[in-house]
Write an enzyme that holds these catalytic residues in place. Sequence first.
Site, PDB file in Angstrom:
ATOM      1  N   TYR A  52       0.808  -1.225   0.000  1.00 53.57           N
ATOM      2  CA  TYR A  52       0.000   0.000   0.000  1.00 53.57           C
ATOM      3  C   TYR A  52       0.837   1.268   0.000  1.00 53.57           C
ATOM      4  O   TYR A  52       0.320   2.365  -0.238  1.00 53.57           O
ATOM      5  CB  TYR A  52      -0.924   0.011   1.230  1.00 53.57           C
ATOM      6  CG  TYR A  52      -0.182  -0.163   2.539  1.00 53.57           C
ATOM      7  CD1 TYR A  52       0.274   0.932   3.258  1.00 53.57           C
ATOM      8  CD2 TYR A  52       0.090  -1.433   3.032  1.00 53.57           C
ATOM      9  CE1 TYR A  52       0.977   0.763   4.440  1.00 53.57           C
ATOM     10  CE2 TYR A  52       0.777  -1.613   4.215  1.00 53.57           C
ATOM     11  CZ  TYR A  52       1.218  -0.508   4.914  1.00 53.57           C
ATOM     12  OH  TYR A  52       1.917  -0.685   6.085  1.00 53.57           O
ATOM     13  N   PRO A  62       7.505   2.823   3.103  1.00 57.39           N
ATOM     14  CA  PRO A  62       7.057   1.855   4.101  1.00 57.39           C
ATOM     15  C   PRO A  62       6.730   2.519   5.437  1.00 57.39           C
ATOM     16  O   PRO A  62       7.511   3.314   5.955  1.00 57.39           O
ATOM     17  CB  PRO A  62       8.255   0.911   4.255  1.00 57.39           C
ATOM     18  CG  PRO A  62       9.102   1.127   3.062  1.00 57.39           C
ATOM     19  CD  PRO A  62       8.870   2.546   2.652  1.00 57.39           C
ATOM     20  N   HIS A  63       5.579   2.175   5.965  1.00 60.18           N
ATOM     21  CA  HIS A  63       5.152   2.680   7.270  1.00 60.18           C
ATOM     22  C   HIS A  63       4.052   1.781   7.809  1.00 60.18           C
ATOM     23  O   HIS A  63       3.409   1.057   7.054  1.00 60.18           O
ATOM     24  CB  HIS A  63       4.653   4.119   7.165  1.00 60.18           C
ATOM     25  CG  HIS A  63       3.443   4.262   6.297  1.00 60.18           C
ATOM     26  ND1 HIS A  63       3.524   4.256   4.919  1.00 60.18           N
ATOM     27  CD2 HIS A  63       2.128   4.380   6.601  1.00 60.18           C
ATOM     28  CE1 HIS A  63       2.301   4.381   4.416  1.00 60.18           C
ATOM     29  NE2 HIS A  63       1.430   4.444   5.418  1.00 60.18           N
ATOM     30  N   ALA A  64       3.876   1.844   9.102  1.00 63.49           N
ATOM     31  CA  ALA A  64       2.795   1.118   9.762  1.00 63.49           C
ATOM     32  C   ALA A  64       1.999   2.130  10.578  1.00 63.49           C
ATOM     33  O   ALA A  64       2.305   3.328  10.588  1.00 63.49           O
ATOM     34  CB  ALA A  64       3.367   0.017  10.653  1.00 63.49           C
TER      35      ALA A  64
END
Length: 143
Positions: A52, A62-64
């Site tokens: 995503y 990239p990350h959460a």
Amino acid sequence: MINDIKWVQAQRKATDWRQAVEIATRPLVAYGAAQPCYVNGIIENTLNWGPYYLIAPGIALPHARPEQGANYNQVSITTLRTPVAFGNEECDPVWLLLCVSATDANAHILTIQRISQFIDSPQRLTAVGNASTDDALFALVSG
């Protein structure tokens, strides 16, 4: 965008998307911006929802979620020696990972805006891709 060389990694070697994410998050974990579980959060989210965070051809963010282990707001920048596939035809292969640790939605939005401005220059991206050392990469992204 980056204020210390410890947040940049030039020309790292990854064999797949998972290893690329692990490498890109190393500075965030090593210097306390994110907990080790943050890396697992990104990987689990990717397995559940796909990549995503691919934002343009060759570029990943990239990350959460903050509750998955973000301690404070920070970006790390990693270039890959050999681009890797993340499973997205439009953006693969990825060579630049701008990994984000954000503690809330507002910080995340501000970071995305700064990154958007940063990647808006094709000349800058070419220079970033050509940077062969951490020092050279830091010179391009500092400030």
